[in-house]
Design a protein around this motif. Structure first.
Motif, mmCIF file in Angstrom:
data_model
loop_
_atom_site.group_PDB
_atom_site.id
_atom_site.type_symbol
_atom_site.label_atom_id
_atom_site.label_comp_id
_atom_site.label_asym_id
_atom_site.label_seq_id
_atom_site.Cartn_x
_atom_site.Cartn_y
_atom_site.Cartn_z
ATOM 1 N N TRP A 107 -4.708 8.756 -42.360
ATOM 2 C CA TRP A 107 -4.339 9.526 -41.405
ATOM 3 C C TRP A 107 -5.194 9.178 -40.134
ATOM 4 C CZ3 TRP A 107 -1.209 13.630 -41.979
ATOM 5 C CH2 TRP A 107 -0.947 13.941 -43.337
ATOM 6 N N VAL A 108 -4.392 9.044 -38.942
ATOM 7 C CA VAL A 108 -4.512 8.443 -37.512
ATOM 8 C C VAL A 108 -4.994 9.577 -36.782
ATOM 9 C CG1 VAL A 108 -4.202 6.786 -36.086
ATOM 10 C CG2 VAL A 108 -3.494 6.241 -38.074
ATOM 11 N N HIS A 109 -6.091 9.832 -36.228
ATOM 12 C CA HIS A 109 -6.432 11.116 -35.529
ATOM 13 C C HIS A 109 -6.506 10.455 -33.965
ATOM 14 C CE1 HIS A 109 -8.841 12.746 -39.067
ATOM 15 N NE2 HIS A 109 -7.612 12.890 -39.287
ATOM 16 N N ARG A 110 -5.680 11.048 -33.074
ATOM 17 C CA ARG A 110 -5.558 10.801 -31.811
ATOM 18 C C ARG A 110 -6.384 11.356 -30.852
ATOM 19 N NH1 ARG A 110 -0.385 12.930 -32.581
ATOM 20 N NH2 ARG A 110 -0.043 15.011 -31.785
ATOM 21 N N GLY A 111 -6.882 12.601 -31.448
ATOM 22 C CA GLY A 111 -7.755 13.532 -30.688
ATOM 23 C C GLY A 111 -6.802 14.426 -29.827
ATOM 24 N N PRO A 112 -7.619 14.862 -28.694
ATOM 25 C CA PRO A 112 -6.824 15.789 -27.756
ATOM 26 C C PRO A 112 -5.734 15.353 -26.961
ATOM 27 C CG PRO A 112 -8.782 15.601 -26.668
ATOM 28 C CD PRO A 112 -8.648 14.571 -28.177
ATOM 29 N N VAL A 113 -5.609 13.932 -27.346
ATOM 30 C CA VAL A 113 -4.459 13.311 -26.335
ATOM 31 C C VAL A 113 -3.028 13.838 -26.818
ATOM 32 C CG1 VAL A 113 -3.203 11.028 -25.843
ATOM 33 C CG2 VAL A 113 -5.926 11.145 -26.097
ATOM 34 N N PRO A 114 -2.162 14.174 -25.930
ATOM 35 C CA PRO A 114 -0.635 14.673 -26.394
ATOM 36 C C PRO A 114 -0.014 13.656 -27.177
ATOM 37 C CG PRO A 114 -1.234 14.822 -23.951
ATOM 38 C CD PRO A 114 -2.246 13.809 -24.264
ATOM 39 N N PRO A 115 0.738 14.104 -28.019
ATOM 40 C CA PRO A 115 1.743 13.245 -29.049
ATOM 41 C C PRO A 115 2.362 12.324 -28.036
ATOM 42 C CG PRO A 115 1.872 15.512 -29.442
ATOM 43 C CD PRO A 115 1.198 15.506 -28.224
ATOM 44 N N GLY A 116 2.803 11.245 -28.523
ATOM 45 C CA GLY A 116 3.335 10.028 -27.733
ATOM 46 C C GLY A 116 2.729 9.188 -26.656
ATOM 47 N N HIS A 117 1.365 9.709 -26.425
ATOM 48 C CA HIS A 117 0.476 8.949 -25.751
ATOM 49 C C HIS A 117 -0.689 8.327 -26.470
ATOM 50 C CE1 HIS A 117 1.738 12.070 -22.851
ATOM 51 N NE2 HIS A 117 1.606 10.985 -22.010
ATOM 52 N N GLY A 118 -0.975 7.149 -26.038
ATOM 53 C CA GLY A 118 -1.983 6.011 -26.766
ATOM 54 C C GLY A 118 -1.429 5.660 -27.754
ATOM 55 N N THR A 119 -2.341 4.391 -28.296
ATOM 56 C CA THR A 119 -1.533 3.549 -29.361
ATOM 57 C C THR A 119 -2.321 3.429 -30.651
ATOM 58 O OG1 THR A 119 -3.200 1.911 -28.546
ATOM 59 C CG2 THR A 119 -1.058 1.897 -27.582
ATOM 60 N N GLY A 120 -2.971 4.841 -31.071
ATOM 61 C CA GLY A 120 -3.545 4.662 -32.280
ATOM 62 C C GLY A 120 -2.826 4.375 -33.657
ATOM 63 N N LEU A 121 -1.505 4.876 -33.774
ATOM 64 C CA LEU A 121 -0.924 4.585 -34.687
ATOM 65 C C LEU A 121 -0.335 3.180 -34.921
ATOM 66 C CD1 LEU A 121 0.862 5.489 -37.294
ATOM 67 C CD2 LEU A 121 2.784 6.016 -35.667
ATOM 68 N N LEU A 122 0.024 2.532 -33.581
ATOM 69 C CA LEU A 122 0.385 1.302 -33.693
ATOM 70 C C LEU A 122 -0.824 0.212 -34.022
ATOM 71 C CD1 LEU A 122 2.171 -1.249 -32.918
ATOM 72 C CD2 LEU A 122 1.552 -0.763 -30.558
ATOM 73 N N ASP A 123 -2.033 0.620 -33.424
ATOM 74 C CA ASP A 123 -3.196 -0.236 -33.663
ATOM 75 C C ASP A 123 -3.503 0.061 -35.187
ATOM 76 O OD1 ASP A 123 -3.572 -0.674 -31.111
ATOM 77 O OD2 ASP A 123 -4.942 0.952 -30.347
ATOM 78 N N ALA A 124 -3.344 1.023 -35.926
ATOM 79 C CA ALA A 124 -3.861 1.024 -37.161
ATOM 80 C C ALA A 124 -2.733 0.093 -37.990
ATOM 81 C CB ALA A 124 -3.775 2.662 -37.581
ATOM 82 N N VAL A 125 -1.711 0.017 -37.789
ATOM 83 C CA VAL A 125 -0.609 -0.479 -38.612
ATOM 84 C C VAL A 125 -0.923 -2.133 -38.210
ATOM 85 C CG1 VAL A 125 1.911 -1.036 -38.875
ATOM 86 C CG2 VAL A 125 1.288 1.238 -38.689
ATOM 87 N N ARG A 126 -1.329 -2.380 -36.848
ATOM 88 C CA ARG A 126 -1.399 -3.625 -36.628
ATOM 89 C C ARG A 126 -2.670 -4.341 -37.502
ATOM 90 N NH1 ARG A 126 -1.155 -3.204 -30.145
ATOM 91 N NH2 ARG A 126 1.116 -4.210 -29.826
ATOM 92 N N THR A 127 -3.795 -3.433 -37.547
ATOM 93 C CA THR A 127 -5.313 -4.140 -38.112
ATOM 94 C C THR A 127 -5.013 -4.154 -39.557
ATOM 95 O OG1 THR A 127 -6.208 -1.910 -37.767
ATOM 96 C CG2 THR A 127 -6.219 -3.213 -36.236
ATOM 97 N N THR A 128 -3.957 -3.792 -40.186
ATOM 98 C CA THR A 128 -3.777 -3.771 -41.622
ATOM 99 C C THR A 128 -3.092 -4.831 -42.243
ATOM 100 O OG1 THR A 128 -3.931 -1.095 -41.600
ATOM 101 C CG2 THR A 128 -3.125 -2.384 -43.651
ATOM 102 N N PRO A 129 -3.554 -5.855 -43.060
ATOM 103 C CA PRO A 129 -2.751 -6.803 -43.453
ATOM 104 C C PRO A 129 -1.658 -6.330 -44.194
ATOM 105 C CG PRO A 129 -5.311 -7.135 -43.944
ATOM 106 C CD PRO A 129 -5.019 -5.743 -43.526
ATOM 107 N N PHE A 130 -0.344 -6.980 -44.053
ATOM 108 C CA PHE A 130 0.876 -6.458 -44.718
ATOM 109 C C PHE A 130 0.790 -7.249 -46.150
ATOM 110 C CE2 PHE A 130 4.134 -3.728 -44.019
ATOM 111 C CZ PHE A 130 5.309 -4.126 -44.935
ATOM 112 N N PRO A 131 1.194 -6.246 -47.093
ATOM 113 C CA PRO A 131 0.921 -6.975 -48.367
ATOM 114 C C PRO A 131 1.848 -8.137 -48.686
ATOM 115 C CG PRO A 131 2.165 -4.780 -48.315
ATOM 116 C CD PRO A 131 1.631 -4.882 -47.201
ATOM 117 N N ASN A 132 1.640 -8.889 -49.640
ATOM 118 C CA ASN A 132 2.508 -9.838 -50.092
ATOM 119 C C ASN A 132 3.656 -9.439 -50.898
ATOM 120 O OD1 ASN A 132 1.160 -11.962 -48.629
ATOM 121 N ND2 ASN A 132 -0.446 -12.279 -50.530
ATOM 122 N N GLY A 133 4.813 -10.047 -50.995
ATOM 123 C CA GLY A 133 5.645 -9.735 -51.800
ATOM 124 C C GLY A 133 6.998 -8.968 -50.997
ATOM 125 N N LYS A 134 7.821 -8.644 -51.763
ATOM 126 C CA LYS A 134 9.204 -7.826 -51.207
ATOM 127 C C LYS A 134 8.512 -6.449 -50.860
ATOM 128 C CE LYS A 134 13.712 -6.589 -52.429
ATOM 129 N NZ LYS A 134 15.006 -6.462 -53.635
#
Length: 275
Positions: free
Chosen positions: A188-215
């Motif tokens: 769960w990625v918490h953006r705080g009181p920032v309105p939806p669509g503002h900020g880069t929390g979701l993108l940053d969370a996905v970016r900092t997570t190694p993508f698994p090997n395989g299909k």
């Protein structure tokens, strides 16, 4: 045009309300994960119109042509929503509405919905059914508007499936239980009181997570610009092929579904057709 009649309304979280509907055709209602309906939300003082639903309409668009012919001041608002649950025993379905601070017509309707209220519906259409592709691991990413679709996908996964999900919401109060037999790594990625669509929390969370090997296969939905950024990351940096990504911009920051498409919207549509 089938009608949906409200039978119950209750909050799921402080900013999500679940509305239960009944109506014709809901006893024999085909279901699948991420099943979308078009909802027609009437304007004040104007009932839901009776639009044609001819089984012999080759392209299924007669209703939309009739809809467009309604004078603009009387024309219902048209919005797409995901079916959260189907209850064939009571001929009913549940649809979750995210209540945004900059309330549009769907938020205003849902915030004041009461038993007996009526909407029009079009769908579901199997044309828009997109089953997940076989993969060693699945990745889901989206904001609160994507929770119903993610939840239905997770609920349908067989035991032993490996899945990772990143879901952006305001805070812990907006988190929802997600049932699945899969081996789920949920973030769960918490953006705080920032309105939806503002900020880069979701993108940053996905970016900092190694993508698994395989299909792998990714499913991404939410605010359109964020979805595009996530897709670019998955292609350019995570090494996924375009065909390994299902993506949908559910909504656009500062724009409504009634507004004309932007150049980015058109580019996204072309990419979806090309894929």
């Amino acid at each position: 045009m089938p009608l949906l009649h409200v039978t119950a309304v209750h909050p799921v979280t402080p900013h999500v309300v679940r509305v239960r509907f009944t109506g014709d055709g809901l006893d024999d209602f085909p279901t699948w994960p991420d099943q979308q309906l078009k909802l027609l939300i009437p304007r004040p003082g104007h009932p839901v119109p009776d639009l044609p639903a001819d089984r012999h309409d080759k392209y299924g668009m007669a209703w939309y042509q009739a809809y467009q012919a309604i004078p603009a001041p009387e024309r219902p608002r048209l919005r797409s929503y995901t079916v959260r649950a189907h209850h064939p025993d009571t001929r009913s379905i549940d649809i979750d509405f995210a209540l945004h601070a900059d309330a549009g017509p769907a938020t205003r309707w849902a915030a004041s919905a009461r038993p007996g209220d009526t909407l029009g519906r079009y769908g579901p259409s199997a044309v828009y059914r997109t089953p997940l592709r076989a993969a060693d691991r699945l990745l889901f990413a989206g904001d609160e508007t994507a929770i119903p679709a993610i939840a239905t996908h997770l609920a349908a996964l067989p035991r032993g499936t490996r899945a990772t999900a990143f879901i952006e919401v305001r805070d812990t109060a907006e988190q929802q239980p997600l049932d699945t037999a899969a081996e789920l790594d949920l973030h769960w990625v918490h953006r705080g009181p920032v309105p939806p669509g503002h900020g880069t929390g979701l993108l940053d969370a996905v970016r900092t997570t190694p993508f698994p090997n395989g299909k792998a296969h990714a499913w991404v939905a939410g605010e359109a610009a964020t979805v595009r950024a996530l897709r670019r990351h998955l292609i350019d940096h995570a090494g996924l092929d375009k065909r390994q990504i299902d993506f949908t911009g559910y909504w656009r920051l500062a724009l409504a579904q009634d507004d004309p498409p932007t150049e980015e919207d058109l580019a996204e549509a072309r990419e979806r057709v090309a894929d």
